[in-house]
Design an enzyme around this catalytic site. Sequence first.
Site, mmCIF file in Angstrom:
data_model
loop_
_atom_site.group_PDB
_atom_site.id
_atom_site.type_symbol
_atom_site.label_atom_id
_atom_site.label_comp_id
_atom_site.label_asym_id
_atom_site.label_seq_id
_atom_site.Cartn_x
_atom_site.Cartn_y
_atom_site.Cartn_z
ATOM 1 N N LYS A 35 0.840 -1.205 0.000
ATOM 2 C CA LYS A 35 0.000 0.000 0.000
ATOM 3 C C LYS A 35 0.873 1.253 0.000
ATOM 4 O O LYS A 35 0.633 2.199 -0.745
ATOM 5 C CB LYS A 35 -0.893 -0.033 1.253
ATOM 6 C CG LYS A 35 -2.113 0.826 1.154
ATOM 7 C CD LYS A 35 -2.950 0.741 2.421
ATOM 8 C CE LYS A 35 -4.182 -0.087 2.251
ATOM 9 N NZ LYS A 35 -5.134 0.049 3.354
ATOM 10 N N PHE A 152 -16.167 11.391 11.994
ATOM 11 C CA PHE A 152 -17.563 11.226 11.553
ATOM 12 C C PHE A 152 -17.700 11.224 10.036
ATOM 13 O O PHE A 152 -18.806 11.318 9.522
ATOM 14 C CB PHE A 152 -18.426 12.352 12.146
ATOM 15 C CG PHE A 152 -18.418 12.357 13.653
ATOM 16 C CD1 PHE A 152 -19.143 11.419 14.365
ATOM 17 C CD2 PHE A 152 -17.657 13.275 14.362
ATOM 18 C CE1 PHE A 152 -19.122 11.400 15.760
ATOM 19 C CE2 PHE A 152 -17.628 13.267 15.748
ATOM 20 C CZ PHE A 152 -18.363 12.326 16.451
ATOM 21 N N ASN A 228 -23.389 6.650 15.858
ATOM 22 C CA ASN A 228 -23.625 5.598 14.865
ATOM 23 C C ASN A 228 -24.858 4.773 15.214
ATOM 24 O O ASN A 228 -25.630 4.387 14.337
ATOM 25 C CB ASN A 228 -22.392 4.696 14.737
ATOM 26 C CG ASN A 228 -21.382 5.283 13.768
ATOM 27 O OD1 ASN A 228 -21.594 6.371 13.230
ATOM 28 N ND2 ASN A 228 -20.286 4.588 13.545
ATOM 29 N N CYS A 280 -18.762 0.290 9.455
ATOM 30 C CA CYS A 280 -18.981 0.994 10.723
ATOM 31 C C CYS A 280 -20.260 0.584 11.449
ATOM 32 O O CYS A 280 -20.190 0.007 12.538
ATOM 33 C CB CYS A 280 -18.985 2.498 10.472
ATOM 34 S SG CYS A 280 -17.368 3.105 10.009
HETATM 35 P P1 NAD Z 1 -9.158 0.364 6.949
HETATM 36 O O1 NAD Z 1 -9.238 -1.093 7.168
HETATM 37 O O2 NAD Z 1 -9.553 0.942 5.632
HETATM 38 O O3 NAD Z 1 -7.657 0.867 7.233
HETATM 39 C C1 NAD Z 1 -6.912 0.488 8.345
HETATM 40 C C2 NAD Z 1 -5.433 0.537 7.960
HETATM 41 O O4 NAD Z 1 -4.633 0.355 9.116
HETATM 42 C C3 NAD Z 1 -5.030 -0.556 6.974
HETATM 43 O O5 NAD Z 1 -4.403 0.028 5.835
HETATM 44 C C4 NAD Z 1 -4.027 -1.414 7.764
HETATM 45 O O6 NAD Z 1 -3.014 -1.976 6.953
HETATM 46 C C5 NAD Z 1 -3.484 -0.401 8.740
HETATM 47 N N1 NAD Z 1 -2.884 -0.964 9.950
HETATM 48 C C6 NAD Z 1 -3.363 -1.920 10.786
HETATM 49 N N2 NAD Z 1 -2.487 -2.114 11.795
HETATM 50 C C7 NAD Z 1 -1.449 -1.270 11.616
HETATM 51 C C8 NAD Z 1 -0.247 -0.993 12.330
HETATM 52 N N3 NAD Z 1 0.059 -1.639 13.463
HETATM 53 N N4 NAD Z 1 0.606 -0.078 11.841
HETATM 54 C C9 NAD Z 1 0.312 0.590 10.710
HETATM 55 N N5 NAD Z 1 -0.818 0.380 9.987
HETATM 56 C C10 NAD Z 1 -1.694 -0.533 10.431
HETATM 57 O O7 NAD Z 1 -10.001 1.017 8.125
HETATM 58 P P2 NAD Z 1 -10.867 2.371 8.071
HETATM 59 O O8 NAD Z 1 -12.136 2.138 7.338
HETATM 60 O O9 NAD Z 1 -9.995 3.489 7.688
HETATM 61 O O10 NAD Z 1 -11.247 2.504 9.611
HETATM 62 C C11 NAD Z 1 -10.270 2.840 10.578
HETATM 63 C C12 NAD Z 1 -10.979 3.150 11.878
HETATM 64 O O11 NAD Z 1 -11.799 4.320 11.709
HETATM 65 C C13 NAD Z 1 -11.936 2.065 12.374
HETATM 66 O O12 NAD Z 1 -11.919 2.057 13.767
HETATM 67 C C14 NAD Z 1 -13.295 2.526 11.870
HETATM 68 O O13 NAD Z 1 -14.347 2.025 12.659
HETATM 69 C C15 NAD Z 1 -13.166 4.021 12.043
HETATM 70 N N6 NAD Z 1 -14.014 4.795 11.151
HETATM 71 C C16 NAD Z 1 -14.197 4.400 9.859
HETATM 72 C C17 NAD Z 1 -14.982 5.176 9.013
HETATM 73 C C18 NAD Z 1 -15.213 4.750 7.589
HETATM 74 O O14 NAD Z 1 -16.131 5.299 6.966
HETATM 75 N N7 NAD Z 1 -14.440 3.828 7.050
HETATM 76 C C19 NAD Z 1 -15.589 6.360 9.488
HETATM 77 C C20 NAD Z 1 -15.359 6.752 10.805
HETATM 78 C C21 NAD Z 1 -14.562 5.969 11.631
#
Ligand code: NAD
Length: 478
Positions: A35, A152, A228, A280
């Site tokens: 990535k 959010f 949420n 989410c």
């Molecule tokens: P995602 O799965 O798209 O991305 C997470 C990233 O973290 C991945 O690229 C993964 O490789 C990386 N990662 C994991 N462990 C790691 C480490 N130790 N060091 C470095 N990188 C690491 O997740 P997302 O959708 O971005 O969601 C992230 C958080 O935000 C979650 O808790 C989610 O609930 C919250 N959230 C998501 C959204 C949404 O719309 N996707 C909105 C608000 C909040």
Amino acid sequence: MRIAIVGCGYVGLVAAACFAELGHDVICVDNDREKIAALNNGILPIHEVFLPELVQRHRGRRLAFSDDLSSAVRDGQVVFIAVGTPQSENGEADLSYFEGAVREIAHSLQGDPKIIVEKSTVPVYTSEWIRLILAREGAEASSFEVASNPEFLREGTAVADFLYPDRIVIGADSERTCEVMRHLYEPLTSGTYPRAASALPGPASAVSPPRLIITSTKSAELIKHASNAFLAMKLSFVNSVANVCESVGADIEQVCEAVGADSRIGPRFMKPGIGYGGSCFPKDLLAFGALARAHGCELRLLDEVARINDEQRQVFLKKVRNALWTLKGKRLAALGLAFKGGTDDIRESPAVHIVNSLHREGATVVAYDPAAMDRARQALPPAISFAQAAYDAAQGADALLILTDWEEFAALDLDRLRRTLRHPIVIDGRNLYSPHLMLAKGFTYASIGRAQVSPISPPSALPARGALTPGPRPAANP
Ligand code: NAD
């Protein structure tokens, strides 16, 4: 300010690009080397409007991507953790990635004290766990502070949501942390960013400047889960009312328009459909319920919200069976695989669930999605085929199913569609068309919470499945 963001996913990447846009120096870190290599070559791992423009604008200037967490943390003043917090088997949030990130951060806390910020959605008490893990890993108490800054944004409109938020929530337990966090968002809260000539456009409904809400860390953690849960509840409520509308011959679009016009309720999230999905709502609802239970409170309401949501997929599948009688050997065009329009995310997508069910019942499914097909190919059985355009999917199909609310699906050339389909049957899980229009164009058209319409009357022996004469024309539909 110098910011490190751990996790280059939907949240981390958007936050990184947006903080760079606000004038900060940002390093976004991920342990997925492929990535990072792709990002360093200008290839984005996700589909998100405006993200390519922002990354192009700031990469190599105020925005960098790296797999070296230690140096990013060492250089940063504020470290955001934005890694995934998926659902574990018992419904609780799986915080193992989050804890992994905290452990790594612990060993890189050098120089001035850092503010470590929860950006991921995490349960209450996570800030306490961060402090404990950092201490266990040998970090000096004076080398860090912890804050919660729940996110959010919504996929599909993530960049605009970040730059034009309704509110910014900062949970911090010290005045110094509050000050630093306030400073980070100052271009938004002072209204300077939207006035800048280079600012990306915000939605017409943007509140400027947004409210900055300062709370305790625990309250901030709970605010995200409660928000949420409330939104999911609103959707399940509307879907339940939609089913009543169908049974009594009312029109959910008319009902929602009037109910949503009450300022205490509001018009947003008043949209019936095939249920919520994504990474989410489903997992956050379960995690909130599990957290409450663990602290002696039952949130039974949330169980019902999730049950109604699951059932809504069955409601849609029943409509397909009602329209086609048997499914074995039928060819179905499925428009949409992403859990909502504007994103390539198929996590917990009701569209994917429905396509899988139809395949299991023996139908041949040809699917099309403007952005999510690569991801869907990995998740769906090999027998599902993929078309390059909506009309290609519809070619010779016994019915067209609308499963995701992409804008392009609301603007189909209906005459062309009717000529392309084998039978002019459309089953719309997103209410993108007015039944009057579809009837006038010669379609049998079933949608959510509105009477099915058809130019062909079924034989009287068939059990009644909703009146065939539509009610008065709904005002809000195309
Ligand atoms: P995602 O799965 O798209 O991305 C997470 C990233 O973290 C991945 O690229 C993964 O490789 C990386 N990662 C994991 N462990 C790691 C480490 N130790 N060091 C470095 N990188 C690491 O997740 P997302 O959708 O971005 O969601 C992230 C958080 O935000 C979650 O808790 C989610 O609930 C919250 N959230 C998501 C959204 C949404 O719309 N996707 C909105 C608000 C909040």
